[in-house]
Design an enzyme around this catalytic site. Sequence first.
Site, PDB file in Angstrom:
ATOM      1  N   TRP A  55       0.839  -1.196   0.000  1.00  0.00           N
ATOM      2  CA  TRP A  55       0.000   0.000   0.000  1.00  0.00           C
ATOM      3  C   TRP A  55       0.876   1.248   0.000  1.00  0.00           C
ATOM      4  CZ3 TRP A  55      -2.792  -4.227   0.620  1.00  0.00           C
ATOM      5  CH2 TRP A  55      -4.165  -4.179   0.344  1.00  0.00           C
ATOM      6  N   SER A  56       0.410   2.278  -0.697  1.00  0.00           N
ATOM      7  CA  SER A  56       1.228   3.458  -0.970  1.00  0.00           C
ATOM      8  C   SER A  56       1.610   4.236   0.281  1.00  0.00           C
ATOM      9  CB  SER A  56       0.469   4.370  -1.942  1.00  0.00           C
ATOM     10  OG  SER A  56       1.129   5.594  -2.132  1.00  0.00           O
ATOM     11  N   TRP A  57       0.620   4.778   1.022  1.00  0.00           N
ATOM     12  CA  TRP A  57       1.026   5.609   2.163  1.00  0.00           C
ATOM     13  C   TRP A  57       1.512   4.753   3.322  1.00  0.00           C
ATOM     14  CZ3 TRP A  57      -2.711   8.896   5.593  1.00  0.00           C
ATOM     15  CH2 TRP A  57      -3.828   8.163   6.002  1.00  0.00           C
ATOM     16  N   ASP A  58       1.055   3.493   3.378  1.00  0.00           N
ATOM     17  CA  ASP A  58       1.634   2.577   4.364  1.00  0.00           C
ATOM     18  C   ASP A  58       3.138   2.457   4.157  1.00  0.00           C
ATOM     19  OD1 ASP A  58      -0.712   0.614   5.781  1.00  0.00           O
ATOM     20  OD2 ASP A  58      -1.298   1.674   3.973  1.00  0.00           O
ATOM     21  N   GLY A 194      -7.446   7.996   2.366  1.00  0.00           N
ATOM     22  CA  GLY A 194      -6.922   7.060   3.342  1.00  0.00           C
ATOM     23  C   GLY A 194      -7.827   6.816   4.529  1.00  0.00           C
ATOM     24  N   ASP A 196     -11.113   5.868   4.980  1.00  0.00           N
ATOM     25  CA  ASP A 196     -12.101   5.350   4.045  1.00  0.00           C
ATOM     26  C   ASP A 196     -13.552   5.703   4.358  1.00  0.00           C
ATOM     27  OD1 ASP A 196      -9.674   4.167   3.541  1.00  0.00           O
ATOM     28  OD2 ASP A 196     -10.460   2.159   3.268  1.00  0.00           O
ATOM     29  N   TYR A 386     -13.537   1.718  12.301  1.00  0.00           N
ATOM     30  CA  TYR A 386     -12.547   2.168  11.324  1.00  0.00           C
ATOM     31  C   TYR A 386     -12.222   3.649  11.485  1.00  0.00           C
ATOM     32  CZ  TYR A 386      -9.999   0.450   7.204  1.00  0.00           C
ATOM     33  OH  TYR A 386      -9.033   0.020   6.346  1.00  0.00           O
ATOM     34  N   TRP A 387     -12.638   4.527  10.575  1.00  0.00           N
ATOM     35  CA  TRP A 387     -12.296   5.947  10.671  1.00  0.00           C
ATOM     36  C   TRP A 387     -13.462   6.803  11.180  1.00  0.00           C
ATOM     37  CZ3 TRP A 387      -7.421   7.704  10.283  1.00  0.00           C
ATOM     38  CH2 TRP A 387      -6.469   6.872   9.678  1.00  0.00           C
ATOM     39  N   GLU A 430      -3.786  -2.170  14.575  1.00  0.00           N
ATOM     40  CA  GLU A 430      -4.083  -1.301  13.432  1.00  0.00           C
ATOM     41  C   GLU A 430      -4.666   0.027  13.918  1.00  0.00           C
ATOM     42  OE1 GLU A 430      -6.704  -1.546   9.268  1.00  0.00           O
ATOM     43  OE2 GLU A 430      -6.799  -3.165  10.744  1.00  0.00           O
TER      44      GLU A 430
END
Length: 474
Positions: A55-58, A194, A196, A386-387, A430
């Site tokens: 994953w990109s920003w990870d 990011g 989600d 989650y977010w 996480e």
Amino acid sequence: MDRSAQLITPSATRSIAYDPPGSSHSLHVRAARVLEGNWTGVSTVPSRSLYPHQWSWDSAFIAIGLRHLSPLRAQTELETLLAAQWGDGRVPHIVFNPSVPLDAYFPSPDFWRSSTAGRAAGAPRTVQTSGIVQPPVHALAVWLVHRADPGLSRARGFLARMYPRLAAWHRYLLHRRDLGGGGLASVVHPWEQGMDNSPAWDVPLSRVTPAPARSFRRADLDHGAAEDRPTDLDYGRYVRLATDYRDAGYADGGGEFAVEDPAFNALLIASEHALARIAEELGAPGTARHARAERLTAALVDRLWDPASGMFLCRDLRGSAQDRRGALIPERGVSGLLPLLLPGLPRDIVTAVVRTASGPHFGLGTSTRLLPSYDLLGEAFDPHRYWRGPAWFNTAWLLERGLRTHDEHRRADALRESALELASTTDFAEYVDPYTGAACGATGFSWTAALALDLLHSDTTVTADMGLKGGIRR
């Protein structure tokens, strides 16, 4: 000597660019083992079970932590990601591992069809990726990785190889994604920002007709509790947006979802400052890039600052037929605090953001153990989903850096201590319940381990270390 021991043992042939060298701190050792366990040979997966690709920003956050273990591996992490860059400059949010079965993660490569649907945008032929992007933390990560071992970086030509790719990535965001015409980059899918299922997306997503539930299968629920994850309705809308974007050849500007987000743009600005430092290291002037970063900071304040909320808000570019600027979304998410990372913010805005972070909406240092992802007083707040409320370690790391940028060291110290404690007690979760600190989502999560390492070893002179320039505006 096993691989974990190799990673945590400093080389005697080069000077260590961080302290304390050779740490035997148990958290350091445990974090190193998480990153070793999630290493594929060329990159690090966020989680072996839940997120089995790159994953990109990870990867950007992971590289920031890996630099304290192996600067070479940190460089490789970023090189692998940027090798999958598209011809138009975009850095895809997922680089797929071809050895992972298609049903292990959804949406899988056969959904995105990058090499065919993305042909006009220059998608690579030899590797499969997604077609959307994630927050641009990459130049910042490249600069920090370089500083961990400048000698190794120069010997390998690391910056010289990364600079043109990073410059193309920023050009893509500043030109192809300036959908509002005000200078800021827009996201065209919630996954790009990011965060989600943030409540900030509820209104923009309400205009999107969801894909039928029978048209996709959610692999995430095989590994995570349903009450911790986005809903099926959320996923249906995510799939619809991604399908429409793919079927339009990944062309920007025509979709139903277009939002200017404060964190996404703050990270672009921070990375623009870092890219200026990279240019200077390579012998080129960085003045124009620092100046661009300052112009973008002014645009961020102009378009997304909301004095009444005491924080930055998202702007829904499809949200108002009467105003071509769109409409601010009145939801307080952690994204609106993260521009604190920028040194060029006016003093009154810095004061207001710190007050908001420390007040009843986020409870920093008072009612919460770690900064929540969403307003504690908001109707949509959920401490586990989650977010929509849980606390995340990457946003804690960014805010800790931002607080130090503006000399809020007491608050930064407290946030650092809390983040390290929770990383340890939750086995590098996480994300966590912001009130209790209970683990949610996956454990052994790579960016949690990596950023815990960085908090353990980074000093407090943030502005110079991160490549940021400029003082607080009076």
